[in-house]
Every structure is written in C-alpha cells, then in structure tokens.
Write a protein that holds these residues in place. Structure first.
Motif, mmCIF file in Angstrom:
data_model
loop_
_atom_site.group_PDB
_atom_site.id
_atom_site.type_symbol
_atom_site.label_atom_id
_atom_site.label_comp_id
_atom_site.label_asym_id
_atom_site.label_seq_id
_atom_site.Cartn_x
_atom_site.Cartn_y
_atom_site.Cartn_z
ATOM 1 N N LEU A 57 0.819 -1.207 0.000
ATOM 2 C CA LEU A 57 0.000 0.000 0.000
ATOM 3 C C LEU A 57 0.855 1.261 0.000
ATOM 4 C CD1 LEU A 57 -2.827 -1.134 2.437
ATOM 5 C CD2 LEU A 57 -3.048 -0.665 -0.008
ATOM 6 N N PHE A 58 2.005 1.229 0.657
ATOM 7 C CA PHE A 58 2.878 2.393 0.645
ATOM 8 C C PHE A 58 3.533 2.574 -0.717
ATOM 9 C CE2 PHE A 58 2.107 3.354 4.882
ATOM 10 C CZ PHE A 58 2.802 4.493 5.243
ATOM 11 N N VAL A 59 3.807 1.483 -1.411
ATOM 12 C CA VAL A 59 4.292 1.605 -2.790
ATOM 13 C C VAL A 59 3.240 2.325 -3.632
ATOM 14 C CG1 VAL A 59 4.832 0.301 -4.888
ATOM 15 C CG2 VAL A 59 5.843 -0.378 -2.698
ATOM 16 N N PHE A 60 1.995 1.916 -3.484
ATOM 17 C CA PHE A 60 0.925 2.588 -4.230
ATOM 18 C C PHE A 60 0.791 4.045 -3.800
ATOM 19 C CE2 PHE A 60 -3.423 4.139 -4.358
ATOM 20 C CZ PHE A 60 -3.713 4.012 -5.708
ATOM 21 N N PHE A 61 0.834 4.302 -2.494
ATOM 22 C CA PHE A 61 0.662 5.668 -1.989
ATOM 23 C C PHE A 61 1.726 6.599 -2.545
ATOM 24 C CE2 PHE A 61 1.669 8.620 1.692
ATOM 25 C CZ PHE A 61 0.720 9.552 1.328
ATOM 26 N N SER A 154 13.143 9.766 -2.993
ATOM 27 C CA SER A 154 12.957 8.599 -2.127
ATOM 28 C C SER A 154 13.378 8.897 -0.697
ATOM 29 C CB SER A 154 13.758 7.410 -2.688
ATOM 30 O OG SER A 154 13.270 7.021 -3.953
ATOM 31 N N PHE A 155 14.567 9.473 -0.535
ATOM 32 C CA PHE A 155 15.041 9.766 0.822
ATOM 33 C C PHE A 155 14.260 10.915 1.447
ATOM 34 C CE2 PHE A 155 18.629 7.262 -0.686
ATOM 35 C CZ PHE A 155 18.940 6.512 0.442
ATOM 36 N N ALA A 156 13.818 11.862 0.625
ATOM 37 C CA ALA A 156 13.010 12.957 1.164
ATOM 38 C C ALA A 156 11.657 12.446 1.647
ATOM 39 C CB ALA A 156 12.818 14.041 0.100
ATOM 40 N N PHE A 157 11.062 11.499 0.923
ATOM 41 C CA PHE A 157 9.773 10.947 1.346
ATOM 42 C C PHE A 157 9.912 10.210 2.672
ATOM 43 C CE2 PHE A 157 6.688 7.327 1.125
ATOM 44 C CZ PHE A 157 5.548 8.086 1.356
ATOM 45 N N ALA A 158 10.946 9.377 2.805
ATOM 46 C CA ALA A 158 11.162 8.652 4.060
ATOM 47 C C ALA A 158 11.351 9.623 5.218
ATOM 48 C CB ALA A 158 12.371 7.731 3.927
ATOM 49 N N SER A 159 12.145 10.666 4.996
ATOM 50 C CA SER A 159 12.461 11.609 6.067
ATOM 51 C C SER A 159 11.239 12.450 6.432
ATOM 52 C CB SER A 159 13.614 12.511 5.641
ATOM 53 O OG SER A 159 14.766 11.739 5.342
ATOM 54 N N ALA A 160 10.511 12.927 5.421
ATOM 55 C CA ALA A 160 9.318 13.730 5.695
ATOM 56 C C ALA A 160 8.258 12.891 6.403
ATOM 57 C CB ALA A 160 8.764 14.291 4.389
ATOM 58 N N TRP A 161 8.126 11.623 6.006
ATOM 59 C CA TRP A 161 7.128 10.754 6.650
ATOM 60 C C TRP A 161 7.481 10.534 8.123
ATOM 61 C CZ3 TRP A 161 2.427 9.466 5.267
ATOM 62 C CH2 TRP A 161 1.770 8.456 5.976
ATOM 63 N N LEU A 207 11.026 4.547 2.826
ATOM 64 C CA LEU A 207 12.165 4.527 1.907
ATOM 65 C C LEU A 207 12.085 3.341 0.962
ATOM 66 C CD1 LEU A 207 14.906 5.576 0.939
ATOM 67 C CD2 LEU A 207 15.988 4.194 2.734
ATOM 68 N N VAL A 208 11.816 2.157 1.488
ATOM 69 C CA VAL A 208 11.738 0.967 0.639
ATOM 70 C C VAL A 208 10.624 1.131 -0.395
ATOM 71 C CG1 VAL A 208 11.169 -1.493 0.624
ATOM 72 C CG2 VAL A 208 12.741 -0.585 2.337
ATOM 73 N N ALA A 209 9.468 1.648 0.037
ATOM 74 C CA ALA A 209 8.360 1.847 -0.894
ATOM 75 C C ALA A 209 8.749 2.835 -1.996
ATOM 76 C CB ALA A 209 7.133 2.347 -0.140
ATOM 77 N N ALA A 210 9.398 3.941 -1.623
ATOM 78 C CA ALA A 210 9.784 4.946 -2.616
ATOM 79 C C ALA A 210 10.840 4.404 -3.571
ATOM 80 C CB ALA A 210 10.293 6.198 -1.906
ATOM 81 N N LEU A 211 11.776 3.622 -3.052
ATOM 82 C CA LEU A 211 12.803 3.036 -3.921
ATOM 83 C C LEU A 211 12.186 2.068 -4.927
ATOM 84 C CD1 LEU A 211 15.646 2.334 -1.329
ATOM 85 C CD2 LEU A 211 15.673 4.053 -3.138
ATOM 86 N N LEU A 271 15.583 -4.198 -1.899
ATOM 87 C CA LEU A 271 15.620 -5.615 -1.535
ATOM 88 C C LEU A 271 16.654 -5.887 -0.448
ATOM 89 C CD1 LEU A 271 15.293 -7.247 -5.079
ATOM 90 C CD2 LEU A 271 13.527 -6.997 -3.311
ATOM 91 N N ALA A 272 17.779 -5.156 -0.481
ATOM 92 C CA ALA A 272 18.794 -5.329 0.562
ATOM 93 C C ALA A 272 18.258 -4.882 1.916
ATOM 94 C CB ALA A 272 20.049 -4.536 0.195
ATOM 95 N N LEU A 273 17.491 -3.805 1.936
ATOM 96 C CA LEU A 273 16.920 -3.328 3.192
ATOM 97 C C LEU A 273 15.882 -4.306 3.737
ATOM 98 C CD1 LEU A 273 16.539 0.489 2.401
ATOM 99 C CD2 LEU A 273 18.223 -0.598 3.893
ATOM 100 N N ILE A 274 15.089 -4.888 2.860
ATOM 101 C CA ILE A 274 14.123 -5.898 3.303
ATOM 102 C C ILE A 274 14.859 -7.110 3.868
ATOM 103 C CG2 ILE A 274 12.383 -7.531 2.499
ATOM 104 C CD1 ILE A 274 11.442 -5.408 0.527
ATOM 105 N N ALA A 275 15.919 -7.532 3.196
ATOM 106 C CA ALA A 275 16.697 -8.669 3.695
ATOM 107 C C ALA A 275 17.314 -8.352 5.041
ATOM 108 C CB ALA A 275 17.783 -9.033 2.679
ATOM 109 N N ALA A 276 17.812 -7.129 5.201
ATOM 110 C CA ALA A 276 18.392 -6.730 6.491
ATOM 111 C C ALA A 276 17.331 -6.745 7.585
ATOM 112 C CB ALA A 276 19.018 -5.343 6.374
ATOM 113 N N GLY A 277 16.129 -6.271 7.263
ATOM 114 C CA GLY A 277 15.055 -6.287 8.252
ATOM 115 C C GLY A 277 14.673 -7.689 8.688
ATOM 116 N N LEU A 278 14.784 -8.645 7.765
ATOM 117 C CA LEU A 278 14.458 -10.031 8.098
ATOM 118 C C LEU A 278 15.572 -10.717 8.885
ATOM 119 C CD1 LEU A 278 12.886 -11.092 4.673
ATOM 120 C CD2 LEU A 278 11.658 -10.727 6.831
#
Length: 581
Positions: A57-61, A154-161, A207-211, A271-278
């Motif tokens: 949903l964040f990718v869509f947003f 992408s980084f601005a969206f993550a930071s503003a959010w 950030l992941v969604a924006a990337l 994908l690297a960030l998702i892998a790191a989160g897991l």
C-alpha cells in the motif's frame, strides 16, 4: 494505426502543461488516496503479517503521490490517505464516547471525524515537505516534463514521513496510535526496531516503498522509450510524396545499459533493506539477567458501566482479593484501577488480606487504584491514576503515578471543559507523576511500570530505562480497555506493546480488565494470552534482560537527525533546484 498509438505514448511521456486555471489533479485522485488509507488499516492488528500488505500500500501511496503537480495537491493527497487510515483505524473512539461516555451518537460521530481530520494534518505535512524538497514544487512553473521519482525524492519521502509521524506522536501530548512502524511487528522491517524505534521502522518502510516506485518507474519509462525508439516511423519518399518503408530509430546499447543500471540500483537497495530487516532479529542486543520470575496476570472483566457504582466497586474488591490470594507467584499484577477507590479509603480487610498473603507466600503484588496526596490540613489533593506495590516482609508501599495522561479522560485540555461535560466519564482531572520513576523491585529484578496508553510512547519507556540508576529488566503495563468494547483497539494495543519489547529487548507483561492480557518475550513474540472478555489468570515464567539496544541509548534522536539532514540536502541540492538554476 501503430503510428497513432506510438504518437499517443510519446505525448504521455512528455505531456503538455495543463491549461491555465484547469484542475491538474481531479477530485477522484483524492478519493482513491482515501480508499488506500482505509485499506491500510487492514495492515495493523488483528491482521496477521500485515506488514507485507502495508508495504504494498505504501508503494501505491508514493506512486500516487508522484502524480501530484504542486505542494498543495501533494498535501491534499497525504491528508486524504491519512483521513482514510485514521477514521477506519480509530473508530473505536466512537464506542468510548457514545456507548460508555453517554455522548449523543451524532456528536460522537462528528468528534471522530474531526479528530481524524486533525490527525490527517500530519501526513499532509509530510507530503508537502516531500514536495518542497523533491517533488513538483521544486520545479519551475513552466516545466512540462513528467515527474520521475529520484534518489532525492525517495530519501526525502522517508524523512518527511518520519518527521510527520514523530510530530503526531508529540504535539499536544501526542497520539502516535497507528504509526506505520507498528504494522511491521510481524513484517519484513521489524528488525530495525531495536536500532531506531517505531519511527525508524516507519522511515525504512517509506524509503523501501519509494525506492521500489523509483525502480519501477524508471524501468517502465525505459521500456516505453525503447519501444518508441524502435518503432517504425513514416518517412517521406524522395520527390514522390509517398511513404517508404519504416526505419527504426537506433539507440546505443550503452544507453539501455545505463537506464537498466539506474533502475536496478534502487531496486537492489530496497531488496537489501528488506533482507536486512528479516535478518536483524538474529542479532542479540540484550542478555538474560537475574533468575526467571513466576508471574500471574489477572483479568477481572469488570463491566465498565458498573465499575464506578457502589455495587461494582464492592464486587471488584471481592473479586480481586479472591484472585490475588488464590495462588502465590513472584509477581502478581492487576489491571489499571482494578480497585476503583482512593488508596486511603481501601477497606481494611482487603488491605490486611493482601499484606498477610504477600508476607506468608513471598509474593510481590502490583494493584491499580486511585492515589492522592494528604495535605497538613488533612485534605486529599492531587488525585493520580496509580499502581501500588507490596513487597514481602516490607512495610514500604511502592507507588507509581501515571505520567502521560489521556486528554479528556484524565485531564481536560484548556477550552474543552464543555466537551467533557457532554460525557458521563468520571475522573476527568488527574495530577501527573514524574517522567522517570523508580522501578518496582521483585526478588532483585527491577520492573518498569506504566499504565494504560503510556506504552504507546516508546521514547518515554526508553528514557526510563536509560536514566534509571537501576534499569529494569521487565516491563509491566496495567490497562483498562473496557472503554472501547470488543473492538480492534484491544489487538492494536497488544501490537503496540510488542513493538516496545522489540525496541528495548525486554519482555512485556500486560494485565488488562477485558483484554488483551498477555505475556510478550524480549523478541516481541506473544507467548501467552487470555481470551478477551473472560475472567481469568494468566500464569507464566518470565526471564528479565539487561543491556541497552541502540534505540534505548539514543531514543528518537537518530531518526530525527538523519531525517532533518536528508531533507535539508534534498532541498538544497534536489533536481528541481538544479533545474531552476
């Protein structure tokens, strides 16, 4: 026919500027954003593994946000998404105001809508910040090039959010409920919680969604551009005026490889960030400390409408006396205000029964009641929502006074007395406890206590652990969610408590009136839970921990500092700035 289709696609890639005075973003754009926000409520508990849905949903947003043409349309898109999320995610406030507070249904519904509109201001602010730093607001007024997500964006969206969610959690005492990071408790990004807390997880989600949007947009644009370049173009025959055979417009292979690399880089990082989160949950931030404790968590299931009536008070005292003294344990915990009386007015038989039981069995007892301060003149002042603790063979009574009070429920904001008078909710004004209070000691194991929705403020719990001379190894929350009936509020609050365990690396014990009474281990997993709206006792063995996670050490400072720096850099060096120069 093929030529006309390709010509249309070319116009889509480089659209003309909208006519002056026209509405570049149609009304249905905001309706769709509100619908996406409403769907985002399904990402939170009780939906299992809703973090994956939230990521989609964040990718869509963010993709939808890139369709905006100004900071105003971006802000309205963020507001629509937020309103859809909040009005469907905290609708249980209507239950509290109408069914238990006695407020007329139209007024309660209007209050819910107005509150949701207020909460929606924060995602609106985040979207506007993004637009100023990396969106169309940075481009020249006559720029007709289509917007394409960039690294800056992408980084601005993550930071503003993250900034928007942090402000929502702190302004006017704060309401961080439904912070986006909570849905990731069982999602792919939960591993970042011990590093940067719930707002850091939300930053990573955005950030992941924006990337991913950046990668998809560049890949689709490249594919379409290449298709247009390779398509046959009609050419004029020499002196004949007739069309000759089409000749493809050739492009260097290096051009395609460059665009492919531009698309692969953001996708690879996401994908690297998702892998790191897991994988990060495999890292151990805290270690076991002291001997395990046997605990008993009591759930009385007292009806809210009877709790403050005389018959209800007597029933609560009798019920909890029987439940407390039924069996010994190292720690026994009742819900918030389980005994809805002033501690000074506690019936003597009840107080003596608890003291004898604690001394004879070695049990430590935490019970909820109303506190007060006795003046030299003998008057009781400064009422508090408190937990009192009895330690075996000790004359000292531990006391914790709730610090973060609920607006309208425990204190009346300035100018809103009329609103509180519309409801039949008792105990409308309490005094505050100190921000950092000493832990309750159970067999050499310090226990950090909080009441009700205090556990939705992770920074305050981290501060208590960070500043206490004897940091606690176990967290305890006593709450009464009967105000919200049989709604999603119970599961949402349990999910929030799990995030506190992830952030601090400590187990959490929850004793509630109607649910969800539960034991959460230091990895955020629920190891035991009582069914909601039942009378019962949850028994468990709990291992305390010691040590600080990075989040406990730094609080929200890390994500705030990173976000502010990235927003400043995006504003100063973003593509819109360079284009304007």
């Amino acid at each position: 026919m093929a030529a006309s289709i390709l010509s249309c696609l070319r116009r889509c890639l480089t659209p003309a500027a909208p006519p002056e005075g026209s509405c570049a973003v149609r009304w249905w754009h905001y309706l769709v954003a509100a619908g996406a926000g409403a769907l985002n409520t399904l990402s939170f508990a009780p939906t299992p593994h809703g973090g994956w849905l939230e990521l989609v949903l964040f990718v869509f947003f963010f993709a939808w946000l890139t369709r905006t043409t100004s900071w105003k349309s971006a802000a309205l898109t963020g507001a629509a998404f937020g309103f859809g999320n909040f009005v469907t995610g905290v609708w249980w406030l209507y239950v509290s105001m109408h069914f238990f507070g006695g407020m007329a249904a139209p007024l309660a519904g209007a209050a819910l809508v107005l509150f949701s509109l207020y909460l929606a201001l924060y995602p609106a602010l985040a979207a506007a910040l993004w637009s100023f730093c990396a969106g169309h607001a940075r481009q020249r007024a006559d720029d007709t090039q289509p917007f394409a997500p960039t690294w800056h964006g992408s980084f601005a969206f993550a930071s503003a959010w993250a900034i928007g969610e942090w402000l929502r959690g702190t302004m006017f005492t704060g309401f961080p409920w439904l912070a986006s990071g909570y849905a990731q408790v069982d999602g792919p990004l939960a591993g970042f919680a011990p590093l940067a807390g719930v707002y850091g997880v939300g930053w990573m989600l955005a950030l992941v969604a924006a990337l991913l949007v950046q990668a998809l947009t560049q890949a689709l644009t490249q594919a379409l551009t290449q298709a247009l370049a390779d398509a046959p173009h009609p050419t004029s025959g020499s002196g004949s005026g007739s069309e000759t055979s089409a000749t493809p417009a050739l492009r260097p292979r290096s051009y395609s490889c460059s665009c492919l690399a531009h698309s692969a880089a953001p996708a690879g990082l996401a994908l690297a960030l998702i892998a790191a989160g897991l994988l990060l949950p495999l890292v151990t931030w805290t270690v076991p400390a002291n001997v395990p404790l046997s605990v008993r968590l009591l759930q009385g299931n007292m009806k809210q409408e009877m709790k403050f009536e005389q018959a209800g008070m007597l029933a609560a005292i009798d019920n909890y006396q029987r439940m407390i003294t039924a069996q010994p344990a190292d720690l026994i915990v009742t819900p918030e205000t389980a005994i809805p009386l002033l501690a000074q007015n506690m019936p003597e038989p009840f107080a003596l029964a608890l003291r004898r039981f604690a001394d004879s069995t070695g049990s430590s007892i935490l019970f909820g009641a109303i506190g007060g301060t006795l003046t030299p003149e003998g008057q009781l002042v400064d009422y508090t929502n408190s937990l009192f603790g009895l330690t075996p063979n000790s004359g000292e009574i531990y006391r914790y006074d709730k610090h973060h009070l609920v607006p309208f429920g425990e204190f009346v904001p300035w100018g809103f007395r009329w609103f509180v008078d519309l409801m039949n909710i008792p105990l409308g004004d309490f005094a505050r406890g100190a921000p950092v209070q000493r832990p309750f000691l159970v067999h050499n194991q310090p226990v950090a206590v909080d009441i009700c929705y205090e556990d939705i403020f992770g920074e305050e719990i981290a501060r208590t652990l960070r500043e206490s001379p004897t940091p606690a190894g176990v967290l305890v929350n006593a709450t009464n969610l009967a105000w919200f009936g049989n709604t999603i509020a119970l599961d949402q609050h349990l999910q929030i408590a799990r995030m506190r365990s992830l952030e601090t690396g400590r187990p959490m014990l929850r004793a509630t009136n109607t649910g969800a009474t539960a034991v959460i281990d230091a990895q955020g997993k629920v190891t035991g839970r009582l069914p909601a709206f039942t009378v019962g006792v949850l028994e468990a063995q709990v291992q305390g921990t010691s040590g600080n996670t990075p989040y406990v050490s730094s609080g929200n400072n890390t994500v705030l500092a990173v976000s502010l720096v990235l927003l400043a850099l995006g504003f100063a060096f973003g593509p819109g700035r360079r284009r304007g120069k």
